[in-house]
Motif scaffolding. Structure first.
Motif, PDB file in Angstrom:
ATOM      1  N   MET A 111      43.075  34.730  35.396  1.00 45.91           N
ATOM      2  CA  MET A 111      42.878  36.169  34.544  1.00 45.91           C
ATOM      3  C   MET A 111      41.484  36.616  34.003  1.00 45.91           C
ATOM      4  O   MET A 111      40.755  35.663  33.675  1.00 45.91           O
ATOM      5  N   VAL A 112      41.095  37.678  34.293  1.00 45.84           N
ATOM      6  CA  VAL A 112      39.804  38.220  33.672  1.00 45.84           C
ATOM      7  C   VAL A 112      40.354  39.419  32.807  1.00 45.84           C
ATOM      8  O   VAL A 112      40.919  40.194  33.185  1.00 45.84           O
ATOM      9  N   GLU A 113      39.645  39.403  31.704  1.00 46.04           N
ATOM     10  CA  GLU A 113      39.883  40.435  30.523  1.00 46.04           C
ATOM     11  C   GLU A 113      38.460  41.045  29.810  1.00 46.04           C
ATOM     12  O   GLU A 113      37.645  40.314  29.906  1.00 46.04           O
ATOM     13  N   ALA A 114      38.393  42.299  29.851  1.00 47.50           N
ATOM     14  CA  ALA A 114      37.353  42.973  29.470  1.00 47.50           C
ATOM     15  C   ALA A 114      37.735  43.666  28.143  1.00 47.50           C
ATOM     16  O   ALA A 114      39.046  44.648  28.009  1.00 47.50           O
ATOM     17  N   ARG A 115      37.011  43.835  27.241  1.00 46.91           N
ATOM     18  CA  ARG A 115      37.146  44.608  25.997  1.00 46.91           C
ATOM     19  C   ARG A 115      35.881  45.599  25.864  1.00 46.91           C
ATOM     20  O   ARG A 115      34.682  45.066  25.574  1.00 46.91           O
ATOM     21  N   ASP A 116      36.030  46.648  25.440  1.00 44.93           N
ATOM     22  CA  ASP A 116      34.840  47.685  25.155  1.00 44.93           C
ATOM     23  C   ASP A 116      34.538  47.181  23.681  1.00 44.93           C
ATOM     24  O   ASP A 116      35.213  47.036  22.683  1.00 44.93           O
ATOM     25  N   VAL A 117      33.104  47.185  23.378  1.00 49.11           N
ATOM     26  CA  VAL A 117      32.620  46.770  22.142  1.00 49.11           C
ATOM     27  C   VAL A 117      31.952  48.241  21.470  1.00 49.11           C
ATOM     28  O   VAL A 117      32.416  48.453  20.474  1.00 49.11           O
ATOM     29  N   ALA A 118      31.235  48.818  22.238  1.00 54.76           N
ATOM     30  CA  ALA A 118      30.601  49.874  21.573  1.00 54.76           C
ATOM     31  C   ALA A 118      30.096  50.789  22.907  1.00 54.76           C
ATOM     32  O   ALA A 118      29.874  50.315  24.286  1.00 54.76           O
ATOM     33  N   HIS A 119      29.658  52.228  22.413  1.00 52.95           N
ATOM     34  CA  HIS A 119      28.940  52.734  23.544  1.00 52.95           C
ATOM     35  C   HIS A 119      27.924  53.782  22.705  1.00 52.95           C
ATOM     36  O   HIS A 119      28.129  54.121  21.693  1.00 52.95           O
ATOM     37  N   THR A 120      26.712  53.897  23.551  1.00 55.42           N
ATOM     38  CA  THR A 120      25.823  54.871  22.833  1.00 55.42           C
ATOM     39  C   THR A 120      25.387  55.604  23.986  1.00 55.42           C
ATOM     40  O   THR A 120      24.970  55.475  25.008  1.00 55.42           O
ATOM     41  N   LYS A 166      29.479  52.841  37.633  1.00 55.97           N
ATOM     42  CA  LYS A 166      28.859  51.605  37.933  1.00 55.97           C
ATOM     43  C   LYS A 166      29.633  50.264  38.246  1.00 55.97           C
ATOM     44  O   LYS A 166      30.555  50.047  37.148  1.00 55.97           O
ATOM     45  N   ILE A 167      29.590  49.704  39.346  1.00 50.62           N
ATOM     46  CA  ILE A 167      30.124  48.314  39.490  1.00 50.62           C
ATOM     47  C   ILE A 167      29.043  47.421  38.921  1.00 50.62           C
ATOM     48  O   ILE A 167      27.806  47.306  39.370  1.00 50.62           O
ATOM     49  N   VAL A 168      29.419  46.525  38.142  1.00 48.28           N
ATOM     50  CA  VAL A 168      28.687  45.440  37.721  1.00 48.28           C
ATOM     51  C   VAL A 168      28.974  43.930  37.809  1.00 48.28           C
ATOM     52  O   VAL A 168      30.206  43.662  37.924  1.00 48.28           O
ATOM     53  N   ASP A 169      28.000  43.133  38.234  1.00 47.78           N
ATOM     54  CA  ASP A 169      28.620  41.937  38.777  1.00 47.78           C
ATOM     55  C   ASP A 169      28.545  40.925  37.688  1.00 47.78           C
ATOM     56  O   ASP A 169      27.257  41.059  36.824  1.00 47.78           O
ATOM     57  N   VAL A 170      29.544  40.219  37.294  1.00 53.44           N
ATOM     58  CA  VAL A 170      29.392  39.191  36.044  1.00 53.44           C
ATOM     59  C   VAL A 170      29.106  37.786  36.454  1.00 53.44           C
ATOM     60  O   VAL A 170      30.075  37.267  37.235  1.00 53.44           O
ATOM     61  N   PRO A 171      28.096  37.270  36.134  1.00 52.27           N
ATOM     62  CA  PRO A 171      27.867  35.964  36.844  1.00 52.27           C
ATOM     63  C   PRO A 171      28.737  34.955  36.161  1.00 52.27           C
ATOM     64  O   PRO A 171      29.406  34.831  35.025  1.00 52.27           O
ATOM     65  N   ALA A 172      28.982  33.691  36.715  1.00 49.71           N
ATOM     66  CA  ALA A 172      29.444  32.395  36.150  1.00 49.71           C
ATOM     67  C   ALA A 172      28.806  31.916  34.924  1.00 49.71           C
ATOM     68  O   ALA A 172      27.817  32.204  34.769  1.00 49.71           O
ATOM     69  N   SER A 173      29.775  31.318  33.936  1.00 48.19           N
ATOM     70  CA  SER A 173      29.050  30.920  32.736  1.00 48.19           C
ATOM     71  C   SER A 173      29.994  29.555  32.525  1.00 48.19           C
ATOM     72  O   SER A 173      31.135  29.524  32.758  1.00 48.19           O
ATOM     73  N   ASP A 174      29.537  28.848  31.645  1.00 45.97           N
ATOM     74  CA  ASP A 174      30.380  27.661  30.924  1.00 45.97           C
ATOM     75  C   ASP A 174      31.012  28.486  29.780  1.00 45.97           C
ATOM     76  O   ASP A 174      31.754  27.368  29.014  1.00 45.97           O
ATOM     77  N   ARG A 175      30.950  29.430  29.392  1.00 46.96           N
ATOM     78  CA  ARG A 175      31.614  30.010  28.205  1.00 46.96           C
ATOM     79  C   ARG A 175      32.782  30.972  28.767  1.00 46.96           C
ATOM     80  O   ARG A 175      32.721  31.586  29.808  1.00 46.96           O
ATOM     81  N   PHE A 176      33.818  30.897  28.096  1.00 46.81           N
ATOM     82  CA  PHE A 176      35.091  31.640  28.344  1.00 46.81           C
ATOM     83  C   PHE A 176      34.759  32.945  27.924  1.00 46.81           C
ATOM     84  O   PHE A 176      35.024  34.063  28.894  1.00 46.81           O
ATOM     85  N   THR A 177      33.947  33.515  26.829  1.00 50.04           N
ATOM     86  CA  THR A 177      33.696  35.088  26.484  1.00 50.04           C
ATOM     87  C   THR A 177      32.324  35.469  26.890  1.00 50.04           C
ATOM     88  O   THR A 177      31.411  34.530  26.070  1.00 50.04           O
ATOM     89  N   GLN A 178      31.753  36.336  27.403  1.00 45.62           N
ATOM     90  CA  GLN A 178      30.394  36.589  27.615  1.00 45.62           C
ATOM     91  C   GLN A 178      30.209  38.163  27.172  1.00 45.62           C
ATOM     92  O   GLN A 178      31.166  38.757  27.465  1.00 45.62           O
ATOM     93  N   ALA A 179      29.166  38.449  26.590  1.00 39.43           N
ATOM     94  CA  ALA A 179      28.734  39.803  26.149  1.00 39.43           C
ATOM     95  C   ALA A 179      27.636  40.454  27.086  1.00 39.43           C
ATOM     96  O   ALA A 179      26.826  39.698  27.258  1.00 39.43           O
ATOM     97  N   PHE A 180      27.917  41.771  27.335  1.00 33.48           N
ATOM     98  CA  PHE A 180      27.200  42.377  28.025  1.00 33.48           C
ATOM     99  C   PHE A 180      26.912  43.776  27.578  1.00 33.48           C
ATOM    100  O   PHE A 180      27.682  44.397  27.034  1.00 33.48           O
ATOM    101  N   SER A 181      25.765  44.256  28.232  1.00 30.51           N
ATOM    102  CA  SER A 181      25.539  45.603  27.690  1.00 30.51           C
ATOM    103  C   SER A 181      24.845  46.494  29.052  1.00 30.51           C
ATOM    104  O   SER A 181      23.698  45.801  29.762  1.00 30.51           O
ATOM    105  N   ASP A 182      25.265  47.306  29.664  1.00 28.45           N
ATOM    106  CA  ASP A 182      24.661  48.124  30.745  1.00 28.45           C
ATOM    107  C   ASP A 182      24.701  49.423  30.646  1.00 28.45           C
ATOM    108  O   ASP A 182      25.365  50.140  29.652  1.00 28.45           O
TER     109      ASP A 182
END
Length: 137
Positions: free
Chosen positions: A55-64, A102-118
């Motif tokens: 499964m994949v889960e996403a969580r909103d952190v903030a918006h500006t 906007k559709i954003v591609d999330v790259p593979a990582s060795d971490r379970f959780t990654q942070a992004f800003s778009d």
């Protein structure tokens, strides 16, 4: 007394109640129950195997809100290490109308959780930005 004993037999014949029909009805019922059981077991196996996908889960952190045409969305994506995903980021106005997408591609990582800003460009002034949905690719 002989007429009393003969009467149930006449009624059974009249209404089609024979020992042969009773056996046939039982056989039909057993076959229907067996078919139902096979279908039920097949569905349980199928549903159990289908739910084993990561499964994949996403969580909103903030918006500006940067300006009338741009919103920056900060979010976190949690997914199994080594998997790639895509996320739909959207901007909404005060009427909850989608004014940017906007559709954003999330790259593979060795971490379970990654942070992004778009940043999302908008057609009208937006008052919020958020993650709509993420899926594994």
């Amino acid at each position: 007394m002989s007429t009393a004993n003969a009467q149930p037999t006449d009624l059974d014949q009249r209404y089609g109640r024979t020992p042969r029909k009773g056996r046939r009805d039982r056989l039909t019922l057993i076959i229907a129950a067996a078919v139902f059981a096979v279908v039920l077991v097949a569905w349980v196996v199928w549903a159990g195997l289908d739910g084993s996908k990561p499964m994949v889960e996403a969580r909103d952190v903030a918006h500006t809100v940067i300006d009338d045409q741009t919103v920056r969305v900060d979010y976190e994506v949690s997914m199994p290490a080594g998997e790639t995903a895509s996320c739909a980021v959207q901007a909404l106005n005060e009427d909850f109308t989608v004014v940017g997408w906007k559709i954003v591609d999330v790259p593979a990582s060795d971490r379970f959780t990654q942070a992004f800003s778009d940043t999302v460009r908008t057609t009208l002034p937006a008052n919020t930005g958020l993650i709509y949905h993420c899926w594994l690719t």
